[in-house]
Motif scaffolding. Structure first.
Motif, PDB file in Angstrom:
ATOM      1  N   LEU A   1       4.057   5.560  -7.615  1.00 13.71           N
ATOM      2  CA  LEU A   1       3.299   6.607  -9.008  1.00 13.71           C
ATOM      3  C   LEU A   1       3.697   7.547  -8.527  1.00 13.71           C
ATOM      4  O   LEU A   1       3.357   8.341 -10.009  1.00 13.71           O
ATOM      5  N   LEU A   2       4.162   8.086  -7.886  1.00 15.02           N
ATOM      6  CA  LEU A   2       4.399   9.815  -6.761  1.00 15.02           C
ATOM      7  C   LEU A   2       5.544   9.992  -7.812  1.00 15.02           C
ATOM      8  O   LEU A   2       6.344  10.773  -8.290  1.00 15.02           O
TER       9      LEU A   2
ATOM     10  N   SER B   1       0.987  -1.140   0.066  1.00 20.34           N
ATOM     11  CA  SER B   1      -0.188   0.177  -0.010  1.00 20.34           C
ATOM     12  C   SER B   1       0.708   1.338  -0.029  1.00 20.34           C
ATOM     13  O   SER B   1       0.666   2.356  -0.740  1.00 20.34           O
ATOM     14  N   THR B   2       2.100   1.196   0.937  1.00 18.37           N
ATOM     15  CA  THR B   2       2.889   2.491   0.476  1.00 18.37           C
ATOM     16  C   THR B   2       3.401   2.605  -0.330  1.00 18.37           C
ATOM     17  O   THR B   2       4.041   3.222  -0.854  1.00 18.37           O
TER      18      THR B   2
ATOM     19  N   TYR C   1       2.947   1.173  -3.485  1.00 21.48           N
ATOM     20  CA  TYR C   1       2.128   1.431  -4.610  1.00 21.48           C
ATOM     21  C   TYR C   1       2.255   2.811  -5.067  1.00 21.48           C
ATOM     22  O   TYR C   1       2.877   3.564  -6.039  1.00 21.48           O
ATOM     23  N   GLY C   2       2.338   3.422  -3.961  1.00 25.30           N
ATOM     24  CA  GLY C   2       2.001   4.880  -3.849  1.00 25.30           C
ATOM     25  C   GLY C   2       3.126   5.511  -3.936  1.00 25.30           C
ATOM     26  O   GLY C   2       3.028   6.522  -4.506  1.00 25.30           O
ATOM     27  N   LEU C   3       3.979   5.415  -3.479  1.00 24.74           N
ATOM     28  CA  LEU C   3       5.366   6.173  -4.265  1.00 24.74           C
ATOM     29  C   LEU C   3       5.836   5.839  -5.690  1.00 24.74           C
ATOM     30  O   LEU C   3       6.148   6.692  -5.315  1.00 24.74           O
TER      31      LEU C   3
ATOM     32  N   ARG D   1       3.400  17.523  -6.288  1.00 20.69           N
ATOM     33  CA  ARG D   1       3.294  16.467  -5.763  1.00 20.69           C
ATOM     34  C   ARG D   1       4.991  16.055  -6.034  1.00 20.69           C
ATOM     35  O   ARG D   1       5.407  15.169  -5.258  1.00 20.69           O
TER      36      ARG D   1
END
Length: 369
Positions: free
Chosen positions: A261-262, A254-255, A257-259, A280
């Motif tokens: 995308l970032l 969860s963490t 995947y967000g990174l 962002r």
């Protein structure tokens, strides 16, 4: 009551045990509020209470031709005095029903006459029967009788049920006759609420630091091993797809995947390139700077982008206010990272031990079979 009497040089020593009470004649009379007379033995009373010991040592006054010493215990019910005297003879004789009925009176008597064992039992017994209706009265008694445990319990009950306690007659009486105690209670409630707020804020901060610590681990993981969407630049140079680097999500997906995308946004963002600014991208830069601050790699072989550049820039930064705040953040994130690593190592160790025990059990079972 059964009592054994022995004589040592004229003094009488009594032990509540086996032989008849008639062996030793009572030499004290305790007079209660209802004019009840309770016969007692000075040796027993003196051995149980230092206050009664001092009374026994004073010159005796003759009342109506009687040679017995008279001690007046007034202001409490006659039955409560009887229970108190019986406790001095036999502490085990106090029943739960008597504690429920006379607990408050016994607490006062135990404090006045310094009977420690009875005071401890009364503090516990009265504390178990405190309600919102009588908590103010018990609180005042606990303060007068120097019973801090009972006092604190009452204060906590008032703090948790204040709206209910505020409607009782005891609270209204307190407001009129003891404003200083009312002020102490209100200050206690305010301090308790402040502590709750501090604890909640501390938990939120700790959760934030743990999340940042997990983000730092994910950045290292993405830049060294790769994950579902993003992998190390060396794999791209070797014409390997990121999906070949690591198939399937990682444990902190969860963490992670967000990174990912970032990072992908950071690589192609035109606002960052044009210098117009991007929220962002700024967030990504802050995360990379935080990584460089907690990174332990001194060999300049860290695979995370901009790690070395931020380290060099940090050595030249002279903004003291920002630097101080940043150092606090870095220190707390590093502490959270260390705690996370420690808990993970303990978990891995326990799993290894469990696995070894399981293997030993299977080996022993196979031998028996």
């Amino acid at each position: 009551m059964a009592i054994t009497a022995t004589t040592n040089g004229g003094d009488v020593s009594l032990n509540a045990d086996k032989v008849s009470h008639d062996l030793v004649e009572t030499d004290v009379e305790i007079i209660t509020s209802g004019r009840r007379r309770i016969p007692a033995h000075s040796g027993i009373l003196a051995s149980a209470s230092p206050v009664l010991t001092n009374i026994m040592e004073k010159p005796r006054k003759i009342h109506g031709g009687s040679s017995k010493r008279v001690i007046k215990i007034l202001g409490v019910p006659c039955d409560a005095v009887s229970v108190f005297v019986r406790f001095l003879y036999s502490p085990s004789s106090l029943t739960e029903k008597e504690m429920e009925t006379y607990g408050i009176h016994l607490l006062a008597l135990s404090h006045v006459y310094m009977v420690t064992q009875l005071k401890q039992r009364c503090t516990k017994g009265v504390g178990e029967s405190v309600t919102t209706e009588n908590v103010v009265d018990v609180l005042q008694l606990a303060r007068l009788c120097d019973a801090p445990d009972l006092f604190l319990k009452c204060m906590r009950l008032i703090q948790s049920k204040f709206k209910t306690v505020e409607q009782t007659e005891g609270w209204k009486f307190l407001q009129e006759h003891d404003p200083f105690l009312e002020l102490d209670i209100l200050q206690f409630i305010d301090e308790a609420e402040s502590r709750k707020k501090r604890r909640r804020r501390h938990r939120r901060e700790q959760n934030l630091y743990m999340q940042l610590s997990e983000a730092m681990e994910c950045i290292e993981h993405i830049c060294t091993e790769g994950c579902t969407l993003v992998g190390p630049s060396c794999n791209l140079d070797n014409n390997k797809s990121t999906s070949q680097v690591k198939t399937g999500p990682c444990s902190a997906f969860s963490t992670c995947y967000g990174l990912q995308l970032l990072i992908r946004h950071f690589a192609v963002c035109k606002k960052r390139v044009d210098g117009k600014g991007c929220v962002r991208c700024k967030r990504m830069i802050q995360l990379l700077r935080l990584h460089s601050s907690v990174c332990d790699d001194q060999s300049e072989s860290c695979r995370v982008p901009l790690c070395r550049q931020f380290k060099k820039r940090g050595e030249k930064d002279k903004k003291m206010v920002e630097e101080t705040k940043w150092k606090v953040l870095v220190r707390r994130v590093a502490s959270a990272k260390a705690m996370s690593s420690l808990s993970q190592s303990k978990k891995n160790k326990s799993e290894v031990l469990f696995k070894e025990e399981e293997e030993d059990f299977i080996r022993i079972r196979n031998k028996l079979i």
